[in-house]
Design a protein around this motif. Structure first.
Motif, mmCIF file in Angstrom:
data_model
loop_
_atom_site.group_PDB
_atom_site.id
_atom_site.type_symbol
_atom_site.label_atom_id
_atom_site.label_comp_id
_atom_site.label_asym_id
_atom_site.label_seq_id
_atom_site.Cartn_x
_atom_site.Cartn_y
_atom_site.Cartn_z
ATOM 1 N N LYS A 7 0.047 -13.087 4.719
ATOM 2 C CA LYS A 7 -0.857 -13.202 5.862
ATOM 3 C C LYS A 7 -0.563 -12.094 6.879
ATOM 4 O O LYS A 7 0.581 -11.886 7.281
ATOM 5 C CB LYS A 7 -0.698 -14.562 6.523
ATOM 6 C CG LYS A 7 -1.608 -14.777 7.699
ATOM 7 C CD LYS A 7 -1.388 -16.139 8.305
ATOM 8 C CE LYS A 7 -2.239 -16.296 9.552
ATOM 9 N NZ LYS A 7 -1.987 -17.600 10.181
ATOM 10 N N GLY A 8 -1.615 -11.362 7.266
ATOM 11 C CA GLY A 8 -1.492 -10.307 8.257
ATOM 12 C C GLY A 8 -0.965 -8.986 7.718
ATOM 13 O O GLY A 8 -0.834 -8.026 8.470
ATOM 14 N N GLN A 9 -0.689 -8.908 6.434
ATOM 15 C CA GLN A 9 -0.154 -7.692 5.828
ATOM 16 C C GLN A 9 -1.272 -6.877 5.178
ATOM 17 O O GLN A 9 -2.357 -7.381 4.933
ATOM 18 C CB GLN A 9 0.901 -8.041 4.766
ATOM 19 C CG GLN A 9 2.060 -8.849 5.303
ATOM 20 C CD GLN A 9 2.805 -8.125 6.392
ATOM 21 O OE1 GLN A 9 3.154 -6.956 6.254
ATOM 22 N NE2 GLN A 9 3.043 -8.811 7.499
ATOM 23 N N VAL A 10 -0.981 -5.620 4.893
ATOM 24 C CA VAL A 10 -1.901 -4.757 4.152
ATOM 25 C C VAL A 10 -1.279 -4.507 2.783
ATOM 26 O O VAL A 10 -0.150 -4.041 2.688
ATOM 27 C CB VAL A 10 -2.142 -3.413 4.873
ATOM 28 C CG1 VAL A 10 -3.032 -2.515 4.025
ATOM 29 C CG2 VAL A 10 -2.752 -3.645 6.243
ATOM 30 N N ILE A 11 -2.015 -4.845 1.744
ATOM 31 C CA ILE A 11 -1.548 -4.712 0.370
ATOM 32 C C ILE A 11 -2.203 -3.472 -0.236
ATOM 33 O O ILE A 11 -3.429 -3.338 -0.215
ATOM 34 C CB ILE A 11 -1.923 -5.962 -0.464
ATOM 35 C CG1 ILE A 11 -1.485 -7.248 0.238
ATOM 36 C CG2 ILE A 11 -1.369 -5.856 -1.866
ATOM 37 C CD1 ILE A 11 -0.015 -7.343 0.528
ATOM 38 N N ALA B 286 -4.982 -11.578 4.317
ATOM 39 C CA ALA B 286 -4.364 -10.252 4.317
ATOM 40 C C ALA B 286 -5.471 -9.223 4.065
ATOM 41 O O ALA B 286 -6.595 -9.583 3.706
ATOM 42 C CB ALA B 286 -3.283 -10.156 3.250
ATOM 43 N N ASP B 287 -5.138 -7.981 4.255
ATOM 44 C CA ASP B 287 -6.074 -6.885 3.985
ATOM 45 C C ASP B 287 -5.554 -6.079 2.786
ATOM 46 O O ASP B 287 -4.424 -6.276 2.349
ATOM 47 C CB ASP B 287 -6.197 -5.972 5.198
ATOM 48 C CG ASP B 287 -6.906 -6.688 6.349
ATOM 49 O OD1 ASP B 287 -8.021 -7.183 6.133
ATOM 50 O OD2 ASP B 287 -6.323 -6.739 7.441
ATOM 51 N N TYR B 288 -6.398 -5.184 2.273
ATOM 52 C CA TYR B 288 -5.994 -4.414 1.101
ATOM 53 C C TYR B 288 -6.502 -2.990 1.169
ATOM 54 O O TYR B 288 -7.462 -2.690 1.857
ATOM 55 C CB TYR B 288 -6.500 -5.080 -0.182
ATOM 56 C CG TYR B 288 -7.988 -5.296 -0.211
ATOM 57 C CD1 TYR B 288 -8.858 -4.285 -0.597
ATOM 58 C CD2 TYR B 288 -8.529 -6.529 0.154
ATOM 59 C CE1 TYR B 288 -10.228 -4.486 -0.616
ATOM 60 C CE2 TYR B 288 -9.900 -6.723 0.142
ATOM 61 C CZ TYR B 288 -10.748 -5.717 -0.246
ATOM 62 O OH TYR B 288 -12.086 -5.906 -0.251
ATOM 63 N N VAL B 289 -5.801 -2.125 0.453
ATOM 64 C CA VAL B 289 -6.219 -0.743 0.229
ATOM 65 C C VAL B 289 -6.201 -0.571 -1.282
ATOM 66 O O VAL B 289 -5.155 -0.698 -1.919
ATOM 67 C CB VAL B 289 -5.254 0.275 0.868
ATOM 68 C CG1 VAL B 289 -5.657 1.700 0.522
ATOM 69 C CG2 VAL B 289 -5.186 0.072 2.367
ATOM 70 N N LEU B 290 -7.363 -0.348 -1.870
ATOM 71 C CA LEU B 290 -7.461 -0.187 -3.308
ATOM 72 C C LEU B 290 -7.835 1.260 -3.585
ATOM 73 O O LEU B 290 -8.841 1.759 -3.097
ATOM 74 C CB LEU B 290 -8.512 -1.124 -3.897
ATOM 75 C CG LEU B 290 -8.331 -2.620 -3.580
ATOM 76 C CD1 LEU B 290 -9.486 -3.430 -4.129
ATOM 77 C CD2 LEU B 290 -7.018 -3.114 -4.152
ATOM 78 N N ALA B 291 -7.001 1.933 -4.370
ATOM 79 C CA ALA B 291 -7.237 3.353 -4.649
ATOM 80 C C ALA B 291 -8.109 3.525 -5.867
ATOM 81 O O ALA B 291 -7.972 2.843 -6.842
ATOM 82 C CB ALA B 291 -5.905 4.051 -4.880
#
Length: 51
Positions: free
Chosen positions: A22-26, A46-51
């Protein structure tokens, strides 16, 4: 590491379930760029960054 007959797509959802994110960026590489994985991360707030 994943088992021999497995890959990140099957392991990432289990890992997300086990972690408090929770509250992290994955950040996940191209192998984990799956709609279901993104939805699971968002469901845990949570948030995410998908490449």
């Amino acid at each position: 590491m994943v088992e021999e007959k497995s890959n990140e797509i099957t392991v990432i959802p289990d890992l997300v379930d086990k972690l408090q994110i929770k509250g992290q960026v994955i950040a996940i590489d191209v192998m984990g760029t799956q709609k279901e994985i993104a939805e699971k991360i968002r469901s845990k707030r949570a948030d995410y960054v998908l490449a």
